[in-house]
Design a protein around this motif. Structure first.
Motif, PDB file in Angstrom:
ATOM      1  N   GLY A 286      11.255   4.062  -9.280  1.00 46.84           N
ATOM      2  CA  GLY A 286      11.049   4.797  -7.874  1.00 46.84           C
ATOM      3  C   GLY A 286      12.855   4.093  -7.550  1.00 46.84           C
ATOM      4  O   GLY A 286      12.348   2.414  -7.286  1.00 46.84           O
TER       5      GLY A 286
ATOM      6  N   THR B 248      13.526   3.183  -3.418  1.00 49.25           N
ATOM      7  CA  THR B 248      13.306   3.631  -1.676  1.00 49.25           C
ATOM      8  C   THR B 248      14.031   2.458  -1.069  1.00 49.25           C
ATOM      9  O   THR B 248      14.319   1.609  -1.075  1.00 49.25           O
TER      10      THR B 248
ATOM     11  N   ARG C   1      11.977   8.395  -0.588  1.00 48.25           N
ATOM     12  CA  ARG C   1      12.054   7.716  -2.169  1.00 48.25           C
ATOM     13  C   ARG C   1      12.452   8.505  -2.661  1.00 48.25           C
ATOM     14  O   ARG C   1      11.887   9.286  -2.663  1.00 48.25           O
TER      15      ARG C   1
END
Length: 348
Positions: free
Chosen positions: A101, A103, A117
């Motif tokens: 991920g 973010t 995100r």
């Protein structure tokens, strides 16, 4: 409050509510603007626990989730309590999920921050199954995987009070449907996935509230949220026999209302020194029953997910921290084990 106590609180807030920056020395703390403003010090004009105004945090994360389940399904009927006529199918499933991920968080003001995100998901299921009534003496192993972008999320967070503890933070999170839906992947004749989905297929809205109570050198935190899954129409590929006036139908449209989720968590963080802190917490989720075309299936049930988590945070320098977290499932529906590594980097 001493310089050590102030720095300890900064490290703890990094561990439980987002990335934080530890100052290199007491002199740099006085002469430079910190990336994460202290919450109990009165040396700043507007202290807060969110991303300071004008600062941007890029948070890179990698998580590993492992889950396993054993199941026996029966297609048939019972003649006696101990005699079943039909097909018995036993399976042992190991599920692994890797999520990378990115973010980004930006401080609009010292009270308000915005977050986005973007996840990339890889899933693989290893299924060992044996059809006991087919006369097979060996289990067959089948592997199914899938990888794609996940559901992109956006959130707003607002710190309600600034002057006195406990500090309350309200949040509102939106989840999109950019991931591959369970209704968009192919299935076989046994209704098993031939490719694994990477998203839920339904948008959701999640309001939440977080409480942070500094008790130097520890921090007590609690959070509560409610995930509202928005119902939607989905197309199901199924053959419905027709009659003399109407041909067979291959597509059926169902209205799916996924069960909402009630989430609660609490724990405590402790600062060992200005650079290192750790936390321990307990989280609980209740997933309500889903509905299809306005009706709840007879075999639908509430899901209870409880897990115990432990996290450690280390400040590499003023701009970079590393956070390692691990959680273990306490109930049958919760993931067996989850490990995550986050590296937030702060830009002015």
């Amino acid at each position: 409050m001493s310089t050590f106590n102030n720095k300890s609180l900064i490290a703890l807030l990094a561990l439980i509510s987002g990335p934080a920056i530890a100052n290199e020395s007491a002199e740099s703390q006085e002469n430079q603007k910190p990336k994460r403003v202290q919450t109990v010090a009165d040396i700043f004009e507007q202290p807060g626990v969110l991303t300071p105004r004008g600062s941007f945090v890029l948070d890179t994360s990698l998580s590993y989730t492992q889950n396993s389940s054993n199941s026996v399904s029966v297609v048939g009927y019972t003649v006696l309590p101990s005699l079943i006529v039909g097909l018995i199918r036993a399976s042992d499933i190991d599920r692994t999920t890797l999520t990378f991920g990115l973010t980004g968080r930006y401080g609009i003001t010292n009270r308000l921050e915005v977050e986005a995100r973007v996840p990339w998901v890889y899933r693989t299921d290893s299924i060992s199954e044996r059809e006991l009534n087919s006369g097979s003496n060996q289990a067959t192993l089948r592997t199914v995987d899938g990888s794609d972008i996940g559901d992109i999320e956006a959130a707003f967070k607002y710190q309600i009070n600034m002057a006195e503890a406990p500090y309350w933070i309200g949040s509102l999170r939106f989840k999109s449907t950019t991931g591959k839906s369970p209704y968009d992947v192919p299935i076989n004749e046994l209704n098993d996935f031939e490719e694994l989905p990477t998203g839920s297929g339904f948008p959701s809205i999640e309001p939440g509230i977080t409480m942070i109570m500094p008790i130097d050198p520890a921090v007590i935190f609690m959070n509560f949220s409610y995930i509202w899954n928005i119902k939607d129409d989905v197309k199901v590929d199924i053959t419905i026999p027709g009659d003399e006036e109407q041909d067979d139908q291959q597509i059926r449209v169902d209205t799916i209302d996924l069960g909402d989720t009630i989430s609660f968590g609490a724990g405590m963080g402790f600062a060992v020194n200005p650079k290192f802190s750790f936390s321990i917490g307990l989280s609980h989720k209740t997933i309500l029953k889903s509905k299809i075309n306005g009706s709840t299936a007879d075999d639908a049930k509430l899901l209870q997910l409880d897990s115990l988590s432990f996290g450690a945070n280390y400040a590499i320098d003023r701009d970079t921290t590393i956070n390692i977290g691990a959680s273990a499932g306490l109930t049958a529906d919760a993931p067996d084990f989850q490990l995550s590594v986050r590296v937030p980097y702060t830009l002015k």
